[in-house]
Design a protein around this motif. Structure first.
Motif, PDB file in Angstrom:
ATOM      1  N   GLY A 215       0.714  -1.165  -0.152  1.00 45.82           N
ATOM      2  CA  GLY A 215      -0.120   0.010   0.270  1.00 45.82           C
ATOM      3  C   GLY A 215       0.994   1.987   0.359  1.00 45.82           C
ATOM      4  O   GLY A 215      -0.042   2.669   0.255  1.00 45.82           O
ATOM      5  N   MET A 216       2.034   0.959  -0.424  1.00 46.88           N
ATOM      6  CA  MET A 216       3.342   2.380  -0.340  1.00 46.88           C
ATOM      7  C   MET A 216       2.299   2.689  -1.652  1.00 46.88           C
ATOM      8  O   MET A 216       2.354   2.300  -2.280  1.00 46.88           O
ATOM      9  N   ARG A 217       2.579   4.547  -1.149  1.00 45.20           N
ATOM     10  CA  ARG A 217       2.375   5.000  -3.048  1.00 45.20           C
ATOM     11  C   ARG A 217       3.206   5.580  -3.221  1.00 45.20           C
ATOM     12  O   ARG A 217       3.137   7.207  -3.159  1.00 45.20           O
ATOM     13  N   VAL A 218       4.450   5.509  -3.693  1.00 45.10           N
ATOM     14  CA  VAL A 218       5.774   5.459  -3.768  1.00 45.10           C
ATOM     15  C   VAL A 218       5.216   7.438  -4.611  1.00 45.10           C
ATOM     16  O   VAL A 218       6.546   7.925  -5.277  1.00 45.10           O
ATOM     17  N   ALA A 219       4.590   6.955  -5.765  1.00 49.28           N
ATOM     18  CA  ALA A 219       4.311   7.665  -7.125  1.00 49.28           C
ATOM     19  C   ALA A 219       2.398   8.128  -6.639  1.00 49.28           C
ATOM     20  O   ALA A 219       2.294   7.586  -7.525  1.00 49.28           O
ATOM     21  N   GLY A 227       0.840   6.682 -21.146  1.00 45.62           N
ATOM     22  CA  GLY A 227       2.245   6.156 -21.854  1.00 45.62           C
ATOM     23  C   GLY A 227       3.221   7.185 -21.239  1.00 45.62           C
ATOM     24  O   GLY A 227       4.059   7.626 -22.190  1.00 45.62           O
ATOM     25  N   SER A 228       3.392   6.977 -20.118  1.00 42.09           N
ATOM     26  CA  SER A 228       4.307   7.083 -19.512  1.00 42.09           C
ATOM     27  C   SER A 228       4.481   6.418 -18.466  1.00 42.09           C
ATOM     28  O   SER A 228       3.913   6.346 -17.903  1.00 42.09           O
ATOM     29  N   LEU A 229       5.962   6.606 -17.992  1.00 40.02           N
ATOM     30  CA  LEU A 229       6.571   6.079 -16.308  1.00 40.02           C
ATOM     31  C   LEU A 229       7.200   6.819 -15.660  1.00 40.02           C
ATOM     32  O   LEU A 229       7.425   7.622 -15.921  1.00 40.02           O
ATOM     33  N   GLU A 230       7.321   6.674 -14.465  1.00 38.54           N
ATOM     34  CA  GLU A 230       7.321   7.934 -13.213  1.00 38.54           C
ATOM     35  C   GLU A 230       9.387   7.029 -12.712  1.00 38.54           C
ATOM     36  O   GLU A 230       8.904   6.023 -12.153  1.00 38.54           O
ATOM     37  N   LEU A 231      10.339   7.994 -12.658  1.00 33.04           N
ATOM     38  CA  LEU A 231      11.229   7.270 -12.582  1.00 33.04           C
ATOM     39  C   LEU A 231      11.244   8.315 -11.053  1.00 33.04           C
ATOM     40  O   LEU A 231      11.503   9.701 -10.669  1.00 33.04           O
ATOM     41  N   VAL A 232      11.023   7.304  -9.814  1.00 35.65           N
ATOM     42  CA  VAL A 232      11.745   7.721  -8.293  1.00 35.65           C
ATOM     43  C   VAL A 232      12.855   8.121  -8.179  1.00 35.65           C
ATOM     44  O   VAL A 232      13.760   6.663  -7.555  1.00 35.65           O
ATOM     45  N   THR A 233      13.236   8.952  -7.276  1.00 33.12           N
ATOM     46  CA  THR A 233      14.807   8.645  -6.670  1.00 33.12           C
ATOM     47  C   THR A 233      14.655   8.562  -5.084  1.00 33.12           C
ATOM     48  O   THR A 233      14.185  10.214  -5.275  1.00 33.12           O
ATOM     49  N   LEU A 234      15.393   8.736  -4.303  1.00 33.68           N
ATOM     50  CA  LEU A 234      15.453   9.078  -3.239  1.00 33.68           C
ATOM     51  C   LEU A 234      17.392   9.463  -2.743  1.00 33.68           C
ATOM     52  O   LEU A 234      17.906   9.122  -2.677  1.00 33.68           O
ATOM     53  N   ARG A 248       5.661   7.994   5.563  1.00 33.64           N
ATOM     54  CA  ARG A 248       4.620   8.788   5.032  1.00 33.64           C
ATOM     55  C   ARG A 248       4.558   8.549   3.816  1.00 33.64           C
ATOM     56  O   ARG A 248       3.063   9.033   2.932  1.00 33.64           O
ATOM     57  N   VAL A 249       5.106   7.674   2.898  1.00 33.16           N
ATOM     58  CA  VAL A 249       4.703   6.991   1.475  1.00 33.16           C
ATOM     59  C   VAL A 249       3.648   6.633   1.904  1.00 33.16           C
ATOM     60  O   VAL A 249       2.697   5.994   0.173  1.00 33.16           O
ATOM     61  N   HIS A 254       5.249  12.293   1.280  1.00 32.86           N
ATOM     62  CA  HIS A 254       6.931  12.317   1.003  1.00 32.86           C
ATOM     63  C   HIS A 254       7.154  12.860   0.256  1.00 32.86           C
ATOM     64  O   HIS A 254       8.179  13.116  -0.051  1.00 32.86           O
ATOM     65  N   THR A 255       6.528  13.276  -1.045  1.00 36.71           N
ATOM     66  CA  THR A 255       7.152  14.370  -2.440  1.00 36.71           C
ATOM     67  C   THR A 255       7.382  15.393  -2.045  1.00 36.71           C
ATOM     68  O   THR A 255       8.613  16.012  -2.765  1.00 36.71           O
ATOM     69  N   SER A 256       7.297  16.133  -0.346  1.00 37.67           N
ATOM     70  CA  SER A 256       7.717  17.516  -0.434  1.00 37.67           C
ATOM     71  C   SER A 256       9.325  16.977   0.566  1.00 37.67           C
ATOM     72  O   SER A 256       9.734  18.578   0.543  1.00 37.67           O
ATOM     73  N   VAL A 257       9.516  16.224   0.456  1.00 38.48           N
ATOM     74  CA  VAL A 257      10.860  15.151   1.046  1.00 38.48           C
ATOM     75  C   VAL A 257      12.283  15.842   0.818  1.00 38.48           C
ATOM     76  O   VAL A 257      12.457  15.653  -1.054  1.00 38.48           O
ATOM     77  N   ASP A 258      13.431  16.527   0.924  1.00 37.48           N
ATOM     78  CA  ASP A 258      14.361  17.035   0.385  1.00 37.48           C
ATOM     79  C   ASP A 258      15.308  16.087   0.057  1.00 37.48           C
ATOM     80  O   ASP A 258      15.702  14.811   0.674  1.00 37.48           O
ATOM     81  N   GLY A 259      15.348  15.909  -1.371  1.00 38.33           N
ATOM     82  CA  GLY A 259      16.232  14.653  -2.122  1.00 38.33           C
ATOM     83  C   GLY A 259      14.936  13.598  -3.255  1.00 38.33           C
ATOM     84  O   GLY A 259      15.849  12.957  -3.149  1.00 38.33           O
ATOM     85  N   PHE A 260      13.896  14.077  -2.792  1.00 34.00           N
ATOM     86  CA  PHE A 260      12.839  13.576  -3.323  1.00 34.00           C
ATOM     87  C   PHE A 260      12.543  13.561  -4.625  1.00 34.00           C
ATOM     88  O   PHE A 260      12.429  14.984  -4.423  1.00 34.00           O
ATOM     89  N   GLY A 261      12.953  12.819  -5.885  1.00 39.79           N
ATOM     90  CA  GLY A 261      12.631  14.002  -6.890  1.00 39.79           C
ATOM     91  C   GLY A 261      12.059  12.230  -7.880  1.00 39.79           C
ATOM     92  O   GLY A 261      11.486  11.533  -8.359  1.00 39.79           O
ATOM     93  N   ILE A 262      11.132  13.445  -8.688  1.00 41.15           N
ATOM     94  CA  ILE A 262      10.568  12.286  -9.584  1.00 41.15           C
ATOM     95  C   ILE A 262       9.822  12.928 -10.850  1.00 41.15           C
ATOM     96  O   ILE A 262       9.557  14.089 -11.411  1.00 41.15           O
ATOM     97  N   ARG A 263      10.361  11.430 -12.295  1.00 35.49           N
ATOM     98  CA  ARG A 263      10.085  12.630 -13.788  1.00 35.49           C
ATOM     99  C   ARG A 263       9.547  11.382 -14.317  1.00 35.49           C
ATOM    100  O   ARG A 263      10.030  10.632 -14.528  1.00 35.49           O
ATOM    101  N   PRO A 264       8.753  11.820 -15.751  1.00 37.39           N
ATOM    102  CA  PRO A 264       8.199  11.241 -16.255  1.00 37.39           C
ATOM    103  C   PRO A 264       9.468  10.382 -17.005  1.00 37.39           C
ATOM    104  O   PRO A 264       9.908  11.212 -17.634  1.00 37.39           O
TER     105      PRO A 264
END
Length: 313
Positions: A215-219, A227-234, A248-249, A254-264
């Motif tokens: 149940g963790m909602r990482v993205a 038509g896109s994937l999400e690249l999640v990095t921490l 928080r996930v 958790h998306t406002s945590v410093d060091g968290f990034g997400i891009r299509p």
């Protein structure tokens, strides 16, 4: 008798044998509805895959009964074919079923949904193809529907798979046991054919559904059909911060945590610059060792599900 022919694939070991029992119930209910059912279940994924591939062209749909790994096996079998994929969640995690909003622990309702969907327009969703290189190549096509885990999350997945607890509890326990000795991985990445970059990161996840680990909602904004994937990095996060990050996930905060990034993205190639070997995990199951290439398969899987546009992530 209906001309429809449905293959049924139940994982005999999922959820300590629950999927095997649910599979018998599903087979009985489908036959009561006049559907021709061929049982393709086997003692191993390899046997079940071989049985299903032999008759795939004769099937209207393939219904899988089990957890996320069984769903991924079904996706491998039907991807890029007209055969639709039906899902009856009966595993320990069932994260992909959660993403679709399917009922858990209710075989009768799931079969009702499957039967209704047979007369509904086809719903196509994206998938992820995972390709190992050289000695790391897998002997068969590797497809995932939910996520590909490539960092600390992969280590936790590996440890959780060896535990005999309820999924969420065993994932949390595995996380706590992996944490004390963990250090970030030294990655190299090539994103959508671009130049190679270097990245020291705790977590790298390629998300389609964006839900894993019970149940963790990482993205949280990930969609299955965009038509896109999400690249999640921490990155740049210590052990203490990491311990606070994962709760928080579950809430998607958790998306406002410093060091968290997400891009299509549509494709990534990823490996380690040095250090120990790391195995990728996808939909809860071990896949190829890094380096790998993971790419989008747009609209590759046709779902047998009673959903409309906007009803699923």
């Amino acid at each position: 008798m209906s001309r429809l022919r449905i293959g049924l694939l139940a994982n005999p070991t999922a959820a300590l044998g629950t999927a095997h029992r649910v599979g018998r119930q599903v087979r009985h209910l489908l036959r009561l509805a006049g559907i021709s059912v061929v049982d393709l279940s086997g003692p191993s994924a390899q046997v079940a895959r071989a049985r299903a591939l032999e008759v795939r062209e004769t099937l209207t749909a393939l219904v899988v009964v089990g957890g996320d790994g069984t769903v991924a096996l079904g996706a491998e079998i039907v991807a890029d074919t007209p055969v639709r994929l039906g899902i009856v969640p009966a595993g320990s995690g069932n994260d992909f079923a959660r993403a679709l909003g399917l009922p858990l622990n209710d075989a009768e309702e799931c079969v009702r949904i499957l039967l209704h969907a047979l007369s509904r327009p086809v719903v196509a969703i994206d998938a992820i193809e995972i390709v190992g290189t050289g000695e790391h190549a897998l002997p068969h096509r590797s497809v995932a529907l939910g996520n590909v885990n490539l960092g600390f999350d992969a280590l936790v997945n590996a440890r959780a798979n060896s535990a005999g607890r309820v999924h969420t509890l065993r994932y949390t326990t595995a996380l706590l046991r992996e944490l004390p000795a963990f250090t970030p991985f030294p990655y190299w990445l090539e994103v959508d054919g671009g130049e190679r970059i270097e990245l020291d990161a705790t977590m790298v996840t390629l998300a389609n559904s964006g839900i894993f680990g019970g149940g963790m909602r990482v993205a949280p904004e990930a969609r299955l059909d965009d038509g896109s994937l999400e690249l999640v990095t921490l990155e740049k996060i210590g052990r203490a911060e990491l311990l606070r990050f994962f709760p928080r996930v579950f809430r998607g905060t958790h998306t406002s945590v410093d060091g968290f990034g997400i891009r299509p993205v549509r494709e990534i190639s990823i490996g380690l610059r040095h250090g120990r070997a790391l195995r990728s995990y996808a939909d809860g199951e071990p896949r190829a060792l890094l380096p790998i290439t993971a790419r989008l398969l747009p609209g590759a899987v046709r779902l047998l599900a009673d959903v409309s546009e906007g009803d699923y992530p």
